[in-house]
Design a protein around this motif. Structure first.
Motif, PDB file in Angstrom:
ATOM      1  N   MET A  60      12.154   5.601  13.016  1.00  0.00           N
ATOM      2  CA  MET A  60      11.375   4.412  12.667  1.00  0.00           C
ATOM      3  C   MET A  60       9.953   4.501  13.191  1.00  0.00           C
ATOM      4  SD  MET A  60      14.044   1.326  13.443  1.00  0.00           S
ATOM      5  CE  MET A  60      15.784   1.525  13.050  1.00  0.00           C
ATOM      6  N   ARG A  61       9.015   4.193  12.328  1.00  0.00           N
ATOM      7  CA  ARG A  61       7.613   4.062  12.690  1.00  0.00           C
ATOM      8  C   ARG A  61       7.090   2.844  11.944  1.00  0.00           C
ATOM      9  NH1 ARG A  61       8.729   6.798  16.301  1.00  0.00           N
ATOM     10  NH2 ARG A  61       7.970   8.870  16.899  1.00  0.00           N
ATOM     11  N   GLY A  62       6.992   1.723  12.642  1.00  0.00           N
ATOM     12  CA  GLY A  62       6.624   0.528  11.910  1.00  0.00           C
ATOM     13  C   GLY A  62       6.200  -0.628  12.772  1.00  0.00           C
ATOM     14  N   VAL A  63       6.334  -1.817  12.193  1.00  0.00           N
ATOM     15  CA  VAL A  63       5.814  -3.037  12.804  1.00  0.00           C
ATOM     16  C   VAL A  63       6.835  -4.161  12.690  1.00  0.00           C
ATOM     17  CG1 VAL A  63       3.449  -2.370  12.194  1.00  0.00           C
ATOM     18  CG2 VAL A  63       4.724  -3.907  10.679  1.00  0.00           C
ATOM     19  N   ASN A  64       6.597  -5.208  13.445  1.00  0.00           N
ATOM     20  CA  ASN A  64       7.318  -6.465  13.310  1.00  0.00           C
ATOM     21  C   ASN A  64       6.483  -7.427  12.473  1.00  0.00           C
ATOM     22  OD1 ASN A  64       9.789  -6.769  15.461  1.00  0.00           O
ATOM     23  ND2 ASN A  64       8.241  -5.316  16.190  1.00  0.00           N
ATOM     24  N   HIS A  65       7.161  -8.182  11.612  1.00  0.00           N
ATOM     25  CA  HIS A  65       6.470  -9.180  10.786  1.00  0.00           C
ATOM     26  C   HIS A  65       7.183 -10.521  10.902  1.00  0.00           C
ATOM     27  CE1 HIS A  65       4.543 -11.358   7.657  1.00  0.00           C
ATOM     28  NE2 HIS A  65       5.612 -11.359   6.876  1.00  0.00           N
ATOM     29  N   ALA A  66       6.440 -11.567  11.234  1.00  0.00           N
ATOM     30  CA  ALA A  66       7.010 -12.893  11.514  1.00  0.00           C
ATOM     31  C   ALA A  66       7.241 -13.682  10.225  1.00  0.00           C
ATOM     32  CB  ALA A  66       6.090 -13.661  12.451  1.00  0.00           C
ATOM     33  N   ALA A  79       6.170 -17.368   5.635  1.00  0.00           N
ATOM     34  CA  ALA A  79       6.937 -16.934   4.465  1.00  0.00           C
ATOM     35  C   ALA A  79       6.050 -16.583   3.279  1.00  0.00           C
ATOM     36  CB  ALA A  79       7.927 -18.024   4.070  1.00  0.00           C
ATOM     37  N   SER A  80       4.828 -17.076   3.260  1.00  0.00           N
ATOM     38  CA  SER A  80       3.924 -16.791   2.140  1.00  0.00           C
ATOM     39  C   SER A  80       3.185 -15.470   2.301  1.00  0.00           C
ATOM     40  CB  SER A  80       2.901 -17.924   1.988  1.00  0.00           C
ATOM     41  OG  SER A  80       2.049 -17.988   3.120  1.00  0.00           O
ATOM     42  N   GLN A  81       3.391 -14.795   3.431  1.00  0.00           N
ATOM     43  CA  GLN A  81       2.633 -13.573   3.725  1.00  0.00           C
ATOM     44  C   GLN A  81       3.439 -12.303   3.432  1.00  0.00           C
ATOM     45  OE1 GLN A  81      -0.456 -13.320   4.472  1.00  0.00           O
ATOM     46  NE2 GLN A  81      -1.015 -15.428   4.943  1.00  0.00           N
ATOM     47  N   LEU A  82       4.169 -12.294   2.322  1.00  0.00           N
ATOM     48  CA  LEU A  82       4.952 -11.110   1.989  1.00  0.00           C
ATOM     49  C   LEU A  82       4.084  -9.900   1.666  1.00  0.00           C
ATOM     50  CD1 LEU A  82       8.001 -12.475  -0.049  1.00  0.00           C
ATOM     51  CD2 LEU A  82       8.062 -11.177   2.077  1.00  0.00           C
ATOM     52  N   SER A  83       2.800 -10.126   1.360  1.00  0.00           N
ATOM     53  CA  SER A  83       1.900  -8.993   1.143  1.00  0.00           C
ATOM     54  C   SER A  83       1.745  -8.153   2.406  1.00  0.00           C
ATOM     55  CB  SER A  83       0.523  -9.482   0.688  1.00  0.00           C
ATOM     56  OG  SER A  83      -0.070 -10.315   1.683  1.00  0.00           O
ATOM     57  N   SER A  84       2.140  -8.712   3.550  1.00  0.00           N
ATOM     58  CA  SER A  84       2.081  -7.955   4.802  1.00  0.00           C
ATOM     59  C   SER A  84       2.954  -6.707   4.738  1.00  0.00           C
ATOM     60  CB  SER A  84       2.518  -8.833   5.977  1.00  0.00           C
ATOM     61  OG  SER A  84       1.656  -9.948   6.122  1.00  0.00           O
ATOM     62  N   LEU A  85       4.013  -6.745   3.942  1.00  0.00           N
ATOM     63  CA  LEU A  85       4.871  -5.576   3.817  1.00  0.00           C
ATOM     64  C   LEU A  85       4.121  -4.440   3.134  1.00  0.00           C
ATOM     65  CD1 LEU A  85       8.218  -7.307   2.756  1.00  0.00           C
ATOM     66  CD2 LEU A  85       7.374  -6.803   5.049  1.00  0.00           C
ATOM     67  N   ALA A  86       3.489  -4.737   2.020  1.00  0.00           N
ATOM     68  CA  ALA A  86       2.708  -3.716   1.312  1.00  0.00           C
ATOM     69  C   ALA A  86       1.558  -3.214   2.165  1.00  0.00           C
ATOM     70  CB  ALA A  86       2.180  -4.282  -0.006  1.00  0.00           C
ATOM     71  N   ASN A  87       0.943  -4.121   2.899  1.00  0.00           N
ATOM     72  CA  ASN A  87      -0.220  -3.734   3.710  1.00  0.00           C
ATOM     73  C   ASN A  87       0.172  -2.844   4.886  1.00  0.00           C
ATOM     74  OD1 ASN A  87      -1.972  -5.155   2.050  1.00  0.00           O
ATOM     75  ND2 ASN A  87      -1.778  -7.042   3.226  1.00  0.00           N
ATOM     76  N   SER A  88       1.309  -3.127   5.499  1.00  0.00           N
ATOM     77  CA  SER A  88       1.753  -2.261   6.595  1.00  0.00           C
ATOM     78  C   SER A  88       2.180  -0.902   6.058  1.00  0.00           C
ATOM     79  CB  SER A  88       2.876  -2.922   7.393  1.00  0.00           C
ATOM     80  OG  SER A  88       4.004  -3.188   6.581  1.00  0.00           O
ATOM     81  N   LYS A  89       2.782  -0.878   4.876  1.00  0.00           N
ATOM     82  CA  LYS A  89       3.131   0.394   4.243  1.00  0.00           C
ATOM     83  C   LYS A  89       1.874   1.215   3.956  1.00  0.00           C
ATOM     84  CE  LYS A  89       5.302   3.569   1.884  1.00  0.00           C
ATOM     85  NZ  LYS A  89       6.254   4.506   2.507  1.00  0.00           N
ATOM     86  N   ALA A  90       0.835   0.543   3.464  1.00  0.00           N
ATOM     87  CA  ALA A  90      -0.406   1.239   3.124  1.00  0.00           C
ATOM     88  C   ALA A  90      -1.042   1.897   4.341  1.00  0.00           C
ATOM     89  CB  ALA A  90      -1.392   0.269   2.474  1.00  0.00           C
ATOM     90  N   LEU A  91      -0.768   1.355   5.518  1.00  0.00           N
ATOM     91  CA  LEU A  91      -1.299   1.937   6.750  1.00  0.00           C
ATOM     92  C   LEU A  91      -0.360   2.986   7.346  1.00  0.00           C
ATOM     93  CD1 LEU A  91      -2.839  -1.242   8.415  1.00  0.00           C
ATOM     94  CD2 LEU A  91      -4.055   0.679   7.399  1.00  0.00           C
ATOM     95  N   GLY A  92       0.747   3.259   6.658  1.00  0.00           N
ATOM     96  CA  GLY A  92       1.605   4.361   7.062  1.00  0.00           C
ATOM     97  C   GLY A  92       2.985   4.001   7.561  1.00  0.00           C
ATOM     98  N   ALA A  93       3.309   2.725   7.720  1.00  0.00           N
ATOM     99  CA  ALA A  93       4.605   2.338   8.266  1.00  0.00           C
ATOM    100  C   ALA A  93       5.745   2.783   7.346  1.00  0.00           C
ATOM    101  CB  ALA A  93       4.668   0.828   8.483  1.00  0.00           C
ATOM    102  N   ASN A  94       6.876   3.146   7.943  1.00  0.00           N
ATOM    103  CA  ASN A  94       8.067   3.431   7.142  1.00  0.00           C
ATOM    104  C   ASN A  94       9.162   2.388   7.345  1.00  0.00           C
ATOM    105  OD1 ASN A  94       9.369   4.058   9.577  1.00  0.00           O
ATOM    106  ND2 ASN A  94       9.303   6.275   9.261  1.00  0.00           N
ATOM    107  N   THR A  95       8.938   1.452   8.265  1.00  0.00           N
ATOM    108  CA  THR A  95       9.930   0.436   8.614  1.00  0.00           C
ATOM    109  C   THR A  95       9.215  -0.865   8.939  1.00  0.00           C
ATOM    110  OG1 THR A  95      11.307   2.154   9.639  1.00  0.00           O
ATOM    111  CG2 THR A  95      11.870  -0.137  10.164  1.00  0.00           C
ATOM    112  N   VAL A  96       9.853  -1.980   8.613  1.00  0.00           N
ATOM    113  CA  VAL A  96       9.351  -3.270   9.075  1.00  0.00           C
ATOM    114  C   VAL A  96      10.531  -4.059   9.636  1.00  0.00           C
ATOM    115  CG1 VAL A  96       9.589  -4.386   6.805  1.00  0.00           C
ATOM    116  CG2 VAL A  96       7.999  -5.328   8.494  1.00  0.00           C
TER     117      VAL A  96
END
Length: 453
Positions: A53-59, A64-81
C-alpha cells in the motif's frame, strides 16, 4: 464541518521484553486465490502478486461531496485510499448505497479501497466512541455492498478502537470481532487497528498479534499501527516494524504524519524503513483537518494543485508515494515512478536555453491513459516565471493537471507556472504533473520548449 481533531497521545513509549518476538510467531497456511490474502509479512492479491500500500486517508463521511479526492490522489501516484466511514453511532451513517458508490469510484480510479469505521476511535477513553461489536453490527448491515469486492476492498474493522484506558481489552474484543465477521460470511482481508489511539505504546497489539491472527480461520488478518508522536525516534520505528518482520506477521502503517500535538514523528525513518521492509503506508490525510491539526492536510482545500509541506514530502519526497507506488495488478500494475512502464519513447528533453529548460516524461501508463511529469529548470540566471509549450503528436488529451496552469488549443499545449513555483534560483528546478488520455500510440512530444521571465 471539519474533521474532528486527532487525539493527543501523552503516554511515553514504554520498555518491552524482547521475548515479544517469540510470542508473535505463528504458522500460516496456504490461502485460496480469492481476493487479498496474507503470506508471511506480505499482502498478496488474488493472483498471488505482492501488493504494498502507498496511499492516503480520505475523510469521506464528513466530506461526502469530495469524491474527486479519489481521482486526485490517484493522479499523484497513490495506489490505495483508506476511506473514513461512520456506522451512525457518532456521525451520519454511511449506508450500503453510499459505500457501494465509494467502492465503484475507487475501482474507476484504479485504487484499492480500505474501508474503516471511525466511530470506534478512542473507546474506553472517549465517551462517545462505539465498540468494536457495534462496528461489526454495521459491517453486517451493509454486507450487500461488500460481497464480491474481495479483490478491491480491505475491511478495517474500526479506527483506533481503544484509547489508553484498559487497552488490554482490545485483545478479546478484536478476536470476537474477527470471529463474528467470518461467521457472517465475510471473505475479505481484515485489517485491525492498534489500541492506545492506534499507536500501541503499551505493545498490546504487538505482543498479542500472533494469537489474534490465529483466531481467524482464514489466516487473513493485517495489523495496522498509527505513527504519530510516540514514534519520534528512529529506534522506536525500526524496532516496532522489525518485531513484526521477525515474527512473520503482516503490518501496515495505517496513519502517520510529519507533525503532531503529542510529539514530532520521524517521518523520514517511517518512510525509509517502510520501503526497506516492504511495509505499506497511508498518510493522514488528504484534506479537511481542523481543531488545530490543519498541518496534517496533504493538500489545501481539497485542491491537488496546492500540496502542503506535508503533501510535498509524502508524494514527492524520498521513499514517498511517487517514487515507490505500484498499481495493483487487478488494474494493470502500473508503477508511476518507473518510466519503463510507459510507452516508448516516453521522454523529451530540449536543448538548454538561457532562461529555462523543460523535460517531459511519461511516468506511468494504463490502457487509454497515462501519467506524466514535466521538470522545469532555470538556466544560469534566476527566473521569476516560466511557460512550457509543446504539440501533442498523437491526439493525447489532458484529464487532470497540478502545479501548473494548463491551456490547450487543439494539439498545442501551454503550461504556465502556478503562483508558488514560478520563481527559481539559477540552476533550481520544479515539477508539475498531469494525467491524460491516449489511443493507439503515445509518443512524447518532439519538442518541449520553455521560456522564462
Amino acid at each position: 464541518m471539519t474533521i474532528p481533531r486527532k487525539r493527543k497521545w501523552w503516554a511515553a513509549l514504554v520498555a518491552a521484553a524482547c521475548a515479544g518476538v517469540a510470542a508473535l510467531a505463528v504458522a500460516q497456511p496456504a490461502q485460496a486465490a480469492a481476493g487479498f490474502t496474507v503470506s508471511g509479512t506480505q499482502i498478496l492479491e488474488g493472483n498471488g502478486a505482492p501488493f504494498v500500500m502507498r496511499g492516503v486517508n480520505h475523510a469521506h463521511t464528513w466530506y461526502a461531496s469530495q469524491l474527486s479526492s479519489l481521482a486526485n490522489s490517484k493522479a499523484l501516484g497513490a495506489n490505495t485510499v483508506r476511506v473514513v466511514l461512520s456506522s451512525g453511532n457518532r456521525w451520519t451513517r454511511n449506508d450500503a448505497a453510499d459505500v457501494s458508490n465509494v467502492i465503484s469510484q475507487c475501482k474507476a480510479n484504479r485504487l484499492i479501497c480500505v474501508l474503516e469505521v471511525h466511530d470506534t476511535t478512542g473507546y474506553g477513553e472517549e465517551a462517545a466512541a462505539a465498540t468494536l461489536a457495534q462496528a461489526v453490527d454495521y459491517w453486517i448491515s451493509i454486507k450487500s455492498a461488500l460481497d464480491g469486492q474481495e479483490n478491491y476492498v480491505i475491511l478495517n474493522i474500526g479506527n483506533e478502537p481503544y484509547g489508553n484506558t484498559n487497552a488490554a481489552g482490545w485483545v478479546a474484543d478484536t478476536k470476537s470481532a474477527i470471529t463474528r465477521l467470518r461467521a457472517a460470511g465475510f471473505a475479505h482481508q481484515i485489517m485491525v487497528d492498534a489500541p492506545n489511539w492506534g499507536q500501541d505504546w503499551s505493545f498490546t497489539m504487538r505482543d498479542n498479534a500472533a494469537s489474534v491472527f490465529a483466531t481467524d480461520p482464514n489466516r487473513n488478518v493485517v495489523f495496522s499501527v498509527h505513527m504519530y508522536g510516540v514514534f519520534d525516534t528512529a529506534a522506536e520505528i525500526t524496532d516496532y516494524l522489525g518485531r513484526f518482520r521477525s515474527a512473520g506477521l503482516p503490518l501496515v502503517i495505517g496513519e502517520f504524519g510529519h507533525l503532531h500535538s503529542d510529539g514530532d514523528p520521524d517521518e523520514d525513518t517511517i518512510l525509509a524503513t517502510a520501503q526497506q521492509y516492504g511495509v505499506g503506508y497511508l498518510g493522514w490525510s488528504w484534506s479537511g483537518n481542523g481543531g488545530g491539526v490543519e498541518y496534517l492536510d496533504l493538500v489545501t482545500a481539497f485542491n491537488p494543485a496546492q500540496l502542503t509541506t506535508w503533501g510535498q514530502r509524502l508524494f514527492n519526497g524520498a521513499n514517498g508515494i511517487k517514487a515507490t507506488s505500484k498499481e495493483a495488478t487487478v488494474f494493470g500494475g502500473v508503477q508511476p515512478s518507473s518510466p519503463s512502464s510507459s510507452p516508448s519513447p516516453s521522454t523529451s528533453t530540449p536543448p538548454a536555453t538561457a532562461g529555462c529548460t523543460a523535460t517531459y516524461a511519461a511516468t506511468g501508463s494504463w490502457q487509454g491513459g497515462f501519467q506524466g511529469a514535466v521538470t522545469v529548470k532555470a538556466g544560469s540566471s534566476a527566473i521569476t516565471a516560466w511557460t512550457v509549450n509543446w504539440t501533442w503528436p498523437n491526439g493525447q488529451r489532458f484529464t487532470n493537471s497540478w502545479n501548473a496552469t494548463v491551456t490547450t488549443s487543439g494539439e498545442v499545449v501551454t503550461a504556465k507556472n502556478a503562483a508558488y513555483n514560478g520563481s527559481l534560483a539559477a540552476g533550481a528546478s520544479t515539477s508539475w504533473g498531469f494525467t491524460a488520455s491516449w489511443t493507439g500510440t503515445n509518443n512524447a512530444p518532439a519538442t518541449v520548449s520553455c521560456t522564462a521571465a
